[in-house]
Design a protein around this motif. Structure first.
Motif, PDB file in Angstrom:
ATOM      1  N   VAL A   1      37.869  52.426  39.529  1.00 40.69           N
ATOM      2  CA  VAL A   1      38.435  53.630  39.260  1.00 40.69           C
ATOM      3  C   VAL A   1      39.395  53.563  38.016  1.00 40.69           C
ATOM      4  CG1 VAL A   1      39.713  55.518  40.013  1.00 40.69           C
ATOM      5  CG2 VAL A   1      38.151  54.708  41.558  1.00 40.69           C
ATOM      6  N   ASP A   2      39.187  54.425  36.827  1.00 35.96           N
ATOM      7  CA  ASP A   2      40.274  54.207  35.877  1.00 35.96           C
ATOM      8  C   ASP A   2      41.602  54.813  35.944  1.00 35.96           C
ATOM      9  OD1 ASP A   2      40.633  53.741  32.764  1.00 35.96           O
ATOM     10  OD2 ASP A   2      40.976  55.940  33.260  1.00 35.96           O
ATOM     11  N   SER A  60      29.758  51.325  38.962  1.00 33.30           N
ATOM     12  CA  SER A  60      29.980  52.762  38.760  1.00 33.30           C
ATOM     13  C   SER A  60      31.444  52.681  38.176  1.00 33.30           C
ATOM     14  CB  SER A  60      29.939  53.575  39.973  1.00 33.30           C
ATOM     15  OG  SER A  60      28.797  53.522  40.410  1.00 33.30           O
ATOM     16  N   TYR A  61      31.708  53.656  37.507  1.00 39.16           N
ATOM     17  CA  TYR A  61      33.040  53.571  36.772  1.00 39.16           C
ATOM     18  C   TYR A  61      33.450  55.053  36.949  1.00 39.16           C
ATOM     19  CZ  TYR A  61      36.513  53.564  32.912  1.00 39.16           C
ATOM     20  OH  TYR A  61      37.663  53.649  32.263  1.00 39.16           O
ATOM     21  N   VAL A  76      32.630  52.458  23.139  1.00 41.29           N
ATOM     22  CA  VAL A  76      31.664  51.635  23.167  1.00 41.29           C
ATOM     23  C   VAL A  76      31.263  50.659  24.351  1.00 41.29           C
ATOM     24  CG1 VAL A  76      30.946  49.523  21.872  1.00 41.29           C
ATOM     25  CG2 VAL A  76      31.748  51.420  20.545  1.00 41.29           C
ATOM     26  N   LEU A  77      32.324  50.269  24.893  1.00 42.60           N
ATOM     27  CA  LEU A  77      32.319  49.647  26.331  1.00 42.60           C
ATOM     28  C   LEU A  77      31.602  50.327  27.521  1.00 42.60           C
ATOM     29  CD1 LEU A  77      35.469  47.799  26.383  1.00 42.60           C
ATOM     30  CD2 LEU A  77      33.286  46.552  25.985  1.00 42.60           C
ATOM     31  N   VAL A  78      32.065  51.763  27.487  1.00 45.48           N
ATOM     32  CA  VAL A  78      31.345  52.516  28.784  1.00 45.48           C
ATOM     33  C   VAL A  78      30.072  52.889  28.141  1.00 45.48           C
ATOM     34  CG1 VAL A  78      31.771  54.916  29.636  1.00 45.48           C
ATOM     35  CG2 VAL A  78      34.046  53.444  29.234  1.00 45.48           C
ATOM     36  N   ARG A  79      29.792  53.251  26.960  1.00 45.17           N
ATOM     37  CA  ARG A  79      28.382  53.636  26.539  1.00 45.17           C
ATOM     38  C   ARG A  79      27.560  52.254  26.999  1.00 45.17           C
ATOM     39  NH1 ARG A  79      30.443  56.054  21.899  1.00 45.17           N
ATOM     40  NH2 ARG A  79      29.962  53.900  20.812  1.00 45.17           N
ATOM     41  N   SER A  80      27.700  51.142  26.434  1.00 43.83           N
ATOM     42  CA  SER A  80      27.148  50.034  26.999  1.00 43.83           C
ATOM     43  C   SER A  80      26.956  49.750  28.205  1.00 43.83           C
ATOM     44  CB  SER A  80      27.789  48.724  26.381  1.00 43.83           C
ATOM     45  OG  SER A  80      27.941  48.871  24.781  1.00 43.83           O
ATOM     46  N   PHE A  81      27.914  50.062  29.130  1.00 44.16           N
ATOM     47  CA  PHE A  81      27.859  50.042  30.748  1.00 44.16           C
ATOM     48  C   PHE A  81      26.878  51.047  31.106  1.00 44.16           C
ATOM     49  CE2 PHE A  81      29.395  52.064  34.406  1.00 44.16           C
ATOM     50  CZ  PHE A  81      29.296  51.009  35.401  1.00 44.16           C
ATOM     51  N   VAL A  82      26.874  52.264  30.851  1.00 45.27           N
ATOM     52  CA  VAL A  82      25.920  53.292  31.044  1.00 45.27           C
ATOM     53  C   VAL A  82      24.589  52.839  30.503  1.00 45.27           C
ATOM     54  CG1 VAL A  82      25.089  55.766  30.920  1.00 45.27           C
ATOM     55  CG2 VAL A  82      27.566  55.196  31.245  1.00 45.27           C
ATOM     56  N   GLU A  83      24.187  52.405  29.546  1.00 46.47           N
ATOM     57  CA  GLU A  83      23.120  51.996  28.915  1.00 46.47           C
ATOM     58  C   GLU A  83      22.459  50.886  29.790  1.00 46.47           C
ATOM     59  OE1 GLU A  83      23.959  51.265  24.781  1.00 46.47           O
ATOM     60  OE2 GLU A  83      24.106  53.436  24.279  1.00 46.47           O
ATOM     61  N   ARG A  84      23.176  49.938  30.312  1.00 46.54           N
ATOM     62  CA  ARG A  84      22.800  48.920  31.191  1.00 46.54           C
ATOM     63  C   ARG A  84      22.462  49.257  32.513  1.00 46.54           C
ATOM     64  NH1 ARG A  84      27.565  46.538  29.157  1.00 46.54           N
ATOM     65  NH2 ARG A  84      28.254  46.499  31.262  1.00 46.54           N
ATOM     66  N   LYS A  87      26.672  53.610  36.477  1.00 46.90           N
ATOM     67  CA  LYS A  87      26.689  54.789  36.880  1.00 46.90           C
ATOM     68  C   LYS A  87      28.156  55.424  36.371  1.00 46.90           C
ATOM     69  CE  LYS A  87      23.665  54.767  40.495  1.00 46.90           C
ATOM     70  NZ  LYS A  87      23.096  53.412  40.151  1.00 46.90           N
ATOM     71  N   LEU A  88      28.278  56.477  35.611  1.00 48.90           N
ATOM     72  CA  LEU A  88      29.698  57.138  35.090  1.00 48.90           C
ATOM     73  C   LEU A  88      29.900  58.518  35.859  1.00 48.90           C
ATOM     74  CD1 LEU A  88      32.007  57.022  32.895  1.00 48.90           C
ATOM     75  CD2 LEU A  88      30.533  58.057  31.484  1.00 48.90           C
ATOM     76  N   LEU A  89      31.051  58.651  36.548  1.00 50.73           N
ATOM     77  CA  LEU A  89      31.662  59.895  37.008  1.00 50.73           C
ATOM     78  C   LEU A  89      32.637  60.348  36.298  1.00 50.73           C
ATOM     79  CD1 LEU A  89      31.345  62.091  39.204  1.00 50.73           C
ATOM     80  CD2 LEU A  89      33.019  60.778  40.714  1.00 50.73           C
ATOM     81  N   LEU A  90      32.574  61.348  35.557  1.00 50.44           N
ATOM     82  CA  LEU A  90      33.771  61.904  34.914  1.00 50.44           C
ATOM     83  C   LEU A  90      34.404  63.231  35.681  1.00 50.44           C
ATOM     84  CD1 LEU A  90      32.174  61.981  31.302  1.00 50.44           C
ATOM     85  CD2 LEU A  90      33.555  60.555  32.168  1.00 50.44           C
TER      86      LEU A  90
END
Length: 178
Positions: A1-2, A60-61, A76-84, A87-90
């Motif tokens: 959790v950010d 997840s992030y 870039v770090l978050v995009r790479s994380f999702v591409e791998r 899961k991203l929750l905004l």
């Protein structure tokens, strides 16, 4: 959790989400301090390094109502994380200032600065409206009705999974539609 972007919430507001995730056997890591308002160049570099390390082992992030914008490297770090496969929750809130779109826009999503309302059919308050139109998806399977409490619209609509009816309006556009 950010919690590294001077996020505009208090930790207790995530208690239900965190308890539900924990109940499913996942470990929750709070990244940073929600009260850290320091956005100096040195702090941004530290934030980027902390994020890079945390995302290596994360499934997840979660990003909730960030006040500080995401840097180019963080994006870039978050995009790479999702591409791998991460899961991203905004999470955003129309009633609070946020820099969520500094990250969301990289995924083709914009959180609008409005709130949705329905004066025809609602749950005790015109800002608490029903949604019954769902795009076929694993997440929406079996849903018949969902109540949104003081929600805002998200663009572009083509990526959505839930859609309002013709009686729901946007406070920003005073137009109705999905």
């Amino acid at each position: 959790v950010d919690m590294t972007h001077f996020n505009n919430f208090v930790e207790q507001e995530l208690n239900i989400l965190i308890s539900r995730i924990s109940a499913r056997g996942f470990l929750i890591q709070l990244l940073g301090n929600v009260n850290d308002y320091n956005d100096s160049a040195q702090r941004r570099v530290q934030r980027e390094n902390d994020l890079e390390v945390a995302l290596r082992s994360a499934d997840s992030y979660v990003v909730a109502i960030p006040w500080h914008s995401f840097t180019a490297r963080e994006r870039v770090l978050v995009r790479s994380f999702v591409e791998r496969g991460g899961k991203l929750l905004l999470i955003s809130d129309a009633a609070r200032s946020t820099a969520i779109n500094s990250l969301a826009s990289d995924f083709g999503i914009i959180f609008e600065a409005d709130y949705l309302y329905n004066v025809v059919e609602h749950e005790s308050n015109f800002q608490n409206f029903f949604v019954r139109n769902f795009k076929a998806n694993k997440l929406t399977e079996g849903l018949k009705t969902v109540v949104f409490y003081q929600a805002s619209s998200i663009s572009p609509e083509s990526q959505g999974l839930t859609f309002t009816d013709e009686s729901t309006f946007s406070s920003a556009r005073e137009m109705r539609g999905p």
